[in-house]
Design a protein around this motif. Structure first.
Motif, PDB file in Angstrom:
ATOM      1  N   ARG A  76       0.816  -1.227   0.000  1.00 27.10           N
ATOM      2  CA  ARG A  76       0.000   0.000   0.000  1.00 27.10           C
ATOM      3  C   ARG A  76       0.847   1.273   0.000  1.00 27.10           C
ATOM      4  O   ARG A  76       0.563   2.207  -0.745  1.00 27.10           O
ATOM      5  N   TYR A  77       1.868   1.364   0.812  1.00 25.28           N
ATOM      6  CA  TYR A  77       2.683   2.574   0.880  1.00 25.28           C
ATOM      7  C   TYR A  77       4.041   2.246   1.480  1.00 25.28           C
ATOM      8  O   TYR A  77       4.257   1.171   2.027  1.00 25.28           O
ATOM      9  N   GLY A  78       4.957   3.209   1.339  1.00 19.63           N
ATOM     10  CA  GLY A  78       6.266   3.110   1.965  1.00 19.63           C
ATOM     11  C   GLY A  78       6.616   4.416   2.634  1.00 19.63           C
ATOM     12  O   GLY A  78       6.289   5.490   2.127  1.00 19.63           O
ATOM     13  N   ARG A  79       7.235   4.340   3.797  1.00 20.01           N
ATOM     14  CA  ARG A  79       7.652   5.557   4.496  1.00 20.01           C
ATOM     15  C   ARG A  79       9.139   5.759   4.235  1.00 20.01           C
ATOM     16  O   ARG A  79       9.948   4.884   4.479  1.00 20.01           O
ATOM     17  N   TRP A  80       9.480   6.973   3.742  1.00 17.25           N
ATOM     18  CA  TRP A  80      10.856   7.268   3.337  1.00 17.25           C
ATOM     19  C   TRP A  80      11.439   8.364   4.221  1.00 17.25           C
ATOM     20  O   TRP A  80      10.779   9.365   4.516  1.00 17.25           O
ATOM     21  N   THR A  81      12.682   8.174   4.635  1.00 21.77           N
ATOM     22  CA  THR A  81      13.393   9.179   5.430  1.00 21.77           C
ATOM     23  C   THR A  81      14.700   9.530   4.719  1.00 21.77           C
ATOM     24  O   THR A  81      15.286   8.695   4.024  1.00 21.77           O
ATOM     25  N   PRO A  82      15.172  10.768   4.885  1.00 25.37           N
ATOM     26  CA  PRO A  82      16.379  11.211   4.167  1.00 25.37           C
ATOM     27  C   PRO A  82      17.648  10.578   4.729  1.00 25.37           C
ATOM     28  O   PRO A  82      17.667  10.129   5.883  1.00 25.37           O
ATOM     29  N   PRO A  83      18.697  10.549   3.917  1.00 25.31           N
ATOM     30  CA  PRO A  83      19.952   9.939   4.373  1.00 25.31           C
ATOM     31  C   PRO A  83      20.709  10.795   5.370  1.00 25.31           C
ATOM     32  O   PRO A  83      21.567  10.302   6.087  1.00 25.31           O
ATOM     33  N   ASP A  84      20.410  12.108   5.398  1.00 28.09           N
ATOM     34  CA  ASP A  84      21.122  12.992   6.321  1.00 28.09           C
ATOM     35  C   ASP A  84      20.259  13.257   7.547  1.00 28.09           C
ATOM     36  O   ASP A  84      19.141  12.769   7.671  1.00 28.09           O
ATOM     37  N   ASP A  85      20.767  14.044   8.425  1.00 27.84           N
ATOM     38  CA  ASP A  85      20.110  14.286   9.712  1.00 27.84           C
ATOM     39  C   ASP A  85      19.020  15.340   9.551  1.00 27.84           C
ATOM     40  O   ASP A  85      19.247  16.530   9.715  1.00 27.84           O
ATOM     41  N   ASP A  86      17.827  14.917   9.178  1.00 25.81           N
ATOM     42  CA  ASP A  86      16.680  15.817   9.054  1.00 25.81           C
ATOM     43  C   ASP A  86      15.484  15.112   9.683  1.00 25.81           C
ATOM     44  O   ASP A  86      14.614  14.573   8.984  1.00 25.81           O
ATOM     45  N   PRO A  87      15.438  15.073  11.005  1.00 26.18           N
ATOM     46  CA  PRO A  87      14.408  14.292  11.689  1.00 26.18           C
ATOM     47  C   PRO A  87      12.986  14.765  11.410  1.00 26.18           C
ATOM     48  O   PRO A  87      12.038  14.019  11.612  1.00 26.18           O
ATOM     49  N   GLY A  88      12.829  15.978  10.918  1.00 16.39           N
ATOM     50  CA  GLY A  88      11.488  16.500  10.682  1.00 16.39           C
ATOM     51  C   GLY A  88      10.872  16.037   9.383  1.00 16.39           C
ATOM     52  O   GLY A  88       9.711  16.343   9.114  1.00 16.39           O
ATOM     53  N   THR A  89      11.618  15.321   8.548  1.00 16.61           N
ATOM     54  CA  THR A  89      11.112  14.931   7.240  1.00 16.61           C
ATOM     55  C   THR A  89      10.857  13.435   7.187  1.00 16.61           C
ATOM     56  O   THR A  89      11.742  12.627   7.462  1.00 16.61           O
ATOM     57  N   SER A  90       9.641  13.091   6.804  1.00 17.25           N
ATOM     58  CA  SER A  90       9.269  11.695   6.610  1.00 17.25           C
ATOM     59  C   SER A  90       8.159  11.681   5.567  1.00 17.25           C
ATOM     60  O   SER A  90       7.156  12.386   5.712  1.00 17.25           O
ATOM     61  N   LEU A  91       8.335  10.912   4.507  1.00 15.86           N
ATOM     62  CA  LEU A  91       7.380  10.896   3.406  1.00 15.86           C
ATOM     63  C   LEU A  91       6.648   9.574   3.355  1.00 15.86           C
ATOM     64  O   LEU A  91       7.257   8.507   3.453  1.00 15.86           O
ATOM     65  N   LEU A  92       5.340   9.658   3.187  1.00 18.41           N
ATOM     66  CA  LEU A  92       4.527   8.463   3.003  1.00 18.41           C
ATOM     67  C   LEU A  92       4.159   8.407   1.526  1.00 18.41           C
ATOM     68  O   LEU A  92       3.402   9.257   1.020  1.00 18.41           O
ATOM     69  N   VAL A  93       4.714   7.450   0.804  1.00 17.73           N
ATOM     70  CA  VAL A  93       4.532   7.370  -0.648  1.00 17.73           C
ATOM     71  C   VAL A  93       3.701   6.149  -0.988  1.00 17.73           C
ATOM     72  O   VAL A  93       4.064   5.022  -0.613  1.00 17.73           O
ATOM     73  N   PRO A  94       2.577   6.344  -1.696  1.00 12.48           N
ATOM     74  CA  PRO A  94       1.740   5.193  -2.062  1.00 12.48           C
ATOM     75  C   PRO A  94       2.463   4.274  -3.045  1.00 12.48           C
ATOM     76  O   PRO A  94       3.319   4.710  -3.809  1.00 12.48           O
ATOM     77  N   ALA A  95       2.116   3.004  -3.012  1.00 12.42           N
ATOM     78  CA  ALA A  95       2.763   2.038  -3.903  1.00 12.42           C
ATOM     79  C   ALA A  95       2.272   2.161  -5.331  1.00 12.42           C
ATOM     80  O   ALA A  95       2.913   1.669  -6.249  1.00 12.42           O
ATOM     81  N   GLY A  96       1.150   2.825  -5.545  1.00 15.39           N
ATOM     82  CA  GLY A  96       0.613   3.004  -6.892  1.00 15.39           C
ATOM     83  C   GLY A  96      -0.405   4.123  -6.917  1.00 15.39           C
ATOM     84  O   GLY A  96      -0.720   4.737  -5.895  1.00 15.39           O
ATOM     85  N   GLU A  97      -0.947   4.389  -8.108  1.00 13.43           N
ATOM     86  CA  GLU A  97      -1.898   5.487  -8.267  1.00 13.43           C
ATOM     87  C   GLU A  97      -3.336   5.063  -7.995  1.00 13.43           C
ATOM     88  O   GLU A  97      -4.238   5.888  -7.996  1.00 13.43           O
ATOM     89  N   GLY A  98      -3.575   3.777  -7.793  1.00  8.20           N
ATOM     90  CA  GLY A  98      -4.936   3.287  -7.700  1.00  8.20           C
ATOM     91  C   GLY A  98      -5.595   3.439  -6.346  1.00  8.20           C
ATOM     92  O   GLY A  98      -6.781   3.123  -6.206  1.00  8.20           O
ATOM     93  N   PHE A  99      -4.880   3.924  -5.338  1.00 11.48           N
ATOM     94  CA  PHE A  99      -5.474   4.061  -4.011  1.00 11.48           C
ATOM     95  C   PHE A  99      -6.222   5.392  -3.889  1.00 11.48           C
ATOM     96  O   PHE A  99      -5.826   6.399  -4.472  1.00 11.48           O
ATOM     97  N   ASP A 100      -7.296   5.377  -3.099  1.00  5.02           N
ATOM     98  CA  ASP A 100      -8.130   6.587  -2.959  1.00  5.02           C
ATOM     99  C   ASP A 100      -7.354   7.757  -2.381  1.00  5.02           C
ATOM    100  O   ASP A 100      -7.621   8.915  -2.705  1.00  5.02           O
TER     101      ASP A 100
END
Length: 383
Positions: free
Chosen positions: A43-67
């Motif tokens: 359904r989705y993946g949570r991505w965090t940056p390689p450097d020290d930026d604790p405030g950034t976290s992205l939730l990316v859907p696995a595809g375009e078909g989700f509501d």
């Protein structure tokens, strides 16, 4: 070639979340070292940056078909625009201007992080020259182009987005429509790298001449010289467009090309050789007389033509004897094009027609008139 500098340009580069392909975003995040953590893989993946930026976290859907796909992508784009991670801007630009990424970097002597504006200008000129050489060689190969195909290369550069990033420079070239220029450039640089190594080991310059068929030219060699001179090392890395995919023949190999000051003697020799071996070209051109000049009212004079066809240069100079000069003046006054044959010589960058003969007036073709008007709008008659 656009050169955005400041926060305003960054804001304009934000992509439309509804047009973002989640798979492309995930590919770009992985390419820039972001780490996927947890989340249901389907359904989705949570991505965090390689450097020290604790405030950034992205939730990316696995595809375009989700509501909730568009909502999640909107949040991801917004988070990237606010992230302190150096790679966030590169990812946003790659999403907003889909294309292949070419990243140049020069290592300078002295304290790390010092980039004088003169060096930034040198890097920009080298990158521009390299892209122009690739565009020309993607059209046809030549040891030395001079002014030939300048218009073609200029049209390509107008479609390239170039962004200064610290001590480096990144160009986003259109893909797949601009692929011929970039793939030719990569193959040509690989051939040049091999030829320089061969020259340094064997002492023979013949590899440079052989590399012309791979896209190596005097202009490409000059751009590499500009990139290396004054640096301790220089590098070009290429990442193919995540949306367009990898072009045929390149597989999944990483494209990284390195040059150093130790290459400069071989590069200088290659530049001289490639210019010397390019032959003159017999042409018959049609053009409009835009300037006439002579010292003696009854002697020979110099004429400048705006080329409409017959040669891939914008303007040509030629020296005419009195009768032909008078005919050229008549054509200028009447607003008529002329036709003339001669030889484009490598000296002066193929901007001069030598041994002119058969000068004659000719009528207008609709396409010729349109080309002339377009050329006048773009650059004027020049000096």
């Amino acid at each position: 070639m656009t050169l955005p500098h400041g926060p305003g340009d960054h804001a304009q580069a934000l992509p439309d979340p509804a047009a973002v392909d989640p798979a492309v975003l995930a590919t770009l995040l992985a390419r820039h070292g972001w780490v996927r953590r947890g989340g249901p893989a389907a359904r989705y993946g949570r991505w965090t940056p390689p450097d020290d930026d604790p405030g950034t976290s992205l939730l990316v859907p696995a595809g375009e078909g989700f509501d909730d796909a568009v909502d999640l992508l909107t949040d991801a784009v917004t988070a990237l625009s606010r992230s302190r991670s150096p790679s966030a801007r590169s990812i946003l630009l790659a999403l907003a201007v889909p294309g292949d990424e070419l990243r140049w970097r020069r290592e300078l002597p002295g304290p790390a992080g010092t980039t004088p504006w003169e060096d930034a200008e040198r890097l920009q000129a080298a990158a521009r020259g390299m892209l122009a050489a690739g565009a020309k060689a993607g059209r046809t190969t030549a040891a030395y182009f001079g002014a030939r195909l300048d218009t073609w290369a200029g049209d390509f550069l107008d479609r390239v987005l170039v962004v200064e990033q610290g001590a480096g420079l990144t160009a986003y070239t259109p893909a797949p429509e601009g692929r011929a220029a970039v793939t030719t450039l990569v193959r040509a640089l690989e051939a040049l790298r091999d030829a320089v190594d061969y020259r340094r080991v064997s002492g023979g310059p013949e590899a440079f001449e052989n590399a012309v068929q791979a896209g190596v030219s005097r202009e490409l060699v000059q751009s590499v010289e500009d990139l290396v001179r004054g640096a301790t090392a220089a590098q070009l890395a290429v990442a193919w467009s995540a949306a367009a995919g990898t072009p045929g023949g390149f597989g999944e190999r990483r494209i990284v090309l390195d040059f150093s000051p130790g290459d400069l003697p071989a590069l200088a020799e290659a530049a001289e050789l490639l210019e010397r071996i390019e032959p003159a070209v017999a042409v018959t051109v049609v053009g409009v007389v835009v300037r006439l000049k002579r010292a003696d009212p009854s002697g020979p004079g110099t004429v400048r033509l705006r080329v409409l066809g017959g040669a891939e240069v914008r303007e040509l100079k030629l020296r005419l004897p009195d009768p032909d000069y008078r005919l050229a003046a008549e054509a200028h006054l009447a607003g008529l094009p002329v036709r003339v044959s001669g030889r484009l010589d490598r000296h002066d960058g193929f901007r001069r027609l030598t041994r002119p003969r058969g000068l004659e007036l000719c009528g207008w073709e609709d396409a010729d008139r349109e080309r002339l008007l377009k050329g006048l709008e773009e650059g004027g008659e020049g000096a």
